[in-house]
Design an enzyme around this catalytic site. Sequence first.
Site, PDB file in Angstrom:
ATOM      1  N   ARG A 110       8.379  -7.361 -18.172  1.00 53.73           N
ATOM      2  CA  ARG A 110       7.588  -6.102 -18.920  1.00 53.73           C
ATOM      3  C   ARG A 110       7.707  -6.588 -20.351  1.00 53.73           C
ATOM      4  O   ARG A 110       6.863  -6.196 -21.232  1.00 53.73           O
ATOM      5  CB  ARG A 110       8.950  -4.936 -18.661  1.00 53.73           C
ATOM      6  CG  ARG A 110       8.897  -4.440 -17.298  1.00 53.73           C
ATOM      7  CD  ARG A 110       9.996  -3.614 -17.095  1.00 53.73           C
ATOM      8  NE  ARG A 110       9.577  -2.791 -15.723  1.00 53.73           N
ATOM      9  CZ  ARG A 110      10.314  -2.219 -14.924  1.00 53.73           C
ATOM     10  NH1 ARG A 110      11.645  -2.375 -15.407  1.00 53.73           N
ATOM     11  NH2 ARG A 110       9.946  -1.708 -13.887  1.00 53.73           N
ATOM     12  N   GLN A 165     -12.153   9.472 -45.137  1.00 56.51           N
ATOM     13  CA  GLN A 165     -10.676   9.824 -44.439  1.00 56.51           C
ATOM     14  C   GLN A 165     -10.834   9.745 -42.715  1.00 56.51           C
ATOM     15  O   GLN A 165      -9.886   9.363 -42.330  1.00 56.51           O
ATOM     16  CB  GLN A 165     -10.204  10.872 -44.882  1.00 56.51           C
ATOM     17  CG  GLN A 165      -9.792  11.075 -46.583  1.00 56.51           C
ATOM     18  CD  GLN A 165      -9.279  12.188 -46.893  1.00 56.51           C
ATOM     19  OE1 GLN A 165      -9.045  13.072 -46.082  1.00 56.51           O
ATOM     20  NE2 GLN A 165      -8.680  12.010 -47.914  1.00 56.51           N
ATOM     21  N   GLU A 171       3.694  -3.499 -13.490  1.00 59.37           N
ATOM     22  CA  GLU A 171       5.043  -3.883 -13.982  1.00 59.37           C
ATOM     23  C   GLU A 171       5.721  -2.691 -14.401  1.00 59.37           C
ATOM     24  O   GLU A 171       6.836  -2.690 -15.145  1.00 59.37           O
ATOM     25  CB  GLU A 171       4.947  -4.907 -15.156  1.00 59.37           C
ATOM     26  CG  GLU A 171       4.235  -6.030 -14.744  1.00 59.37           C
ATOM     27  CD  GLU A 171       4.506  -6.734 -13.601  1.00 59.37           C
ATOM     28  OE1 GLU A 171       5.758  -6.576 -12.898  1.00 59.37           O
ATOM     29  OE2 GLU A 171       3.821  -7.801 -13.147  1.00 59.37           O
ATOM     30  N   GLY A 190     -18.290   3.442 -33.436  1.00 55.91           N
ATOM     31  CA  GLY A 190     -19.518   4.106 -32.669  1.00 55.91           C
ATOM     32  C   GLY A 190     -19.804   3.564 -31.542  1.00 55.91           C
ATOM     33  O   GLY A 190     -19.309   2.796 -30.686  1.00 55.91           O
ATOM     34  N   GLY A 191     -21.215   3.270 -31.419  1.00 57.15           N
ATOM     35  CA  GLY A 191     -22.020   2.835 -30.284  1.00 57.15           C
ATOM     36  C   GLY A 191     -21.756   1.439 -29.999  1.00 57.15           C
ATOM     37  O   GLY A 191     -21.789   1.103 -28.917  1.00 57.15           O
ATOM     38  N   PRO A 205       1.014  -1.247  -0.045  1.00 59.25           N
ATOM     39  CA  PRO A 205       0.030  -0.088  -0.031  1.00 59.25           C
ATOM     40  C   PRO A 205       0.889   1.150   0.015  1.00 59.25           C
ATOM     41  O   PRO A 205       0.310   2.219  -0.568  1.00 59.25           O
ATOM     42  CB  PRO A 205      -0.763  -0.117   1.290  1.00 59.25           C
ATOM     43  CG  PRO A 205      -0.796  -1.619   1.423  1.00 59.25           C
ATOM     44  CD  PRO A 205       0.452  -2.208   1.205  1.00 59.25           C
ATOM     45  N   SER A 244       5.861   1.731  -6.964  1.00 61.49           N
ATOM     46  CA  SER A 244       6.923   1.658  -8.059  1.00 61.49           C
ATOM     47  C   SER A 244       8.219   2.081  -7.135  1.00 61.49           C
ATOM     48  O   SER A 244       9.219   1.398  -7.432  1.00 61.49           O
ATOM     49  CB  SER A 244       7.103   2.924  -8.752  1.00 61.49           C
ATOM     50  OG  SER A 244       5.892   2.734  -9.691  1.00 61.49           O
ATOM     51  N   GLN A 280     -14.108   4.306 -31.533  1.00 64.25           N
ATOM     52  CA  GLN A 280     -14.516   5.335 -32.122  1.00 64.25           C
ATOM     53  C   GLN A 280     -15.155   4.993 -33.455  1.00 64.25           C
ATOM     54  O   GLN A 280     -16.198   5.450 -33.964  1.00 64.25           O
ATOM     55  CB  GLN A 280     -13.605   6.545 -32.321  1.00 64.25           C
ATOM     56  CG  GLN A 280     -14.095   7.802 -32.793  1.00 64.25           C
ATOM     57  CD  GLN A 280     -14.791   8.527 -31.527  1.00 64.25           C
ATOM     58  OE1 GLN A 280     -14.619   8.184 -30.428  1.00 64.25           O
ATOM     59  NE2 GLN A 280     -15.619   9.397 -32.106  1.00 64.25           N
TER      60      GLN A 280
END
Length: 386
Positions: free
Chosen positions: A246, A282, A366, A342-343, A127, A131, A339
């Site tokens: 990593r 585009q 990590e 869309g929905g 806690p 890092s 995106q």
Amino acid sequence: MDFSLSEEHRMIVETARRFVEEELYPYEAEVEESDTLRPELAAQIREKSIELGLYAANMPEELGGGGLDTVSMCLLDRELGRANMALNYTVARPSNILQACEGEQREKYLFPCIRGEKVDCLAMTEPGAGSDVRSMSCKAERDGDDFVINGVKHFISHADWADFVILFAATGEEETPRGPRKKITSFLVDKGWPGFTVRQGYKNVSHRGYHNFILEFDDCRVPSSQVLGVVDQGFDVANDWLGATRLQVAALSLGRCHRALEQSLDWAVERKQFGQQISKFQGVSFKLADMKMRLHAAELLVMEAAWKHEQGAMEDMDAAMAKLAATEALAFIADEAIQIHGGMGLMSDLPLERIWRDARVERIWEGTSEIQRHIISRSLLRPLGG
């Protein structure tokens, strides 16, 4: 400079891809909805992965593992990374740190993990020490031939599956030019040991079915035979492990990138608006171009780092750049994929909302993105006296 895959590499990719599509994808909805991986399902996946030679593939052949080199492991993890984390992590990659086991430790911990009879988990984060691992307060004090451990660890992944914990604890201090520094020792601690309690961790947005836990040590007495490696030199063991981990996070992230991009390409061709495919606009096609570019650049960094690791030439900066590039590419690609859709991108009918949720933690565990940038900049500046 040869960027092509060998025949063996292609076979690994094809085998892993088929395994993911046939053995993991069919159960994604169940795990996502229930936030649970059934023990019998985990056993089924484990048995199939052992049969195909995918289980413990990171361990040397002479120890009973698959003996895959680092490049091959990154390719395998890239394919496994396409699926839900709880499902793909059932194809265990025992912690490389277990190769530090000696004598009876090998029979009790290392070999059972390689055979799929036991599962390990790593306990480092606290806690008050994320890092900054040197500030950990969990301590192990010597008492005769034993160590008495007190402290708390949290964010400990898959501790519910694990049979034992690879625990890092402070075992003293030493003076350095930069002030006192804690000495760290690693221990092998079995679940169920007196004074060792595993508690449910925090609910989180990422990786349903793959949970975190809180570990409490209250005068937990373990014999010195449980020390992994050398007393006060736990970081010597951990440093070798961290670079490989990593790379694993980076490779798993690449798998999700590929799946999100492929889903987006199919949607862009199939979906029509204003009388034509949306790929003709585009606003969509440029997104696809950027997604591909970010993915390809990240993949090159990951594979170069893996190649260097295999040559014994990988530096901290190489692993840091690989993780940073792959996890940030995943965040970008997952968002752009939604995106484009869309929905529908946010509906659980598609894997994108899961990939988007899961992507967030990859820039934290990590080593956060900030830590990776620190490693990179430090590597650049230190030779110049900066």
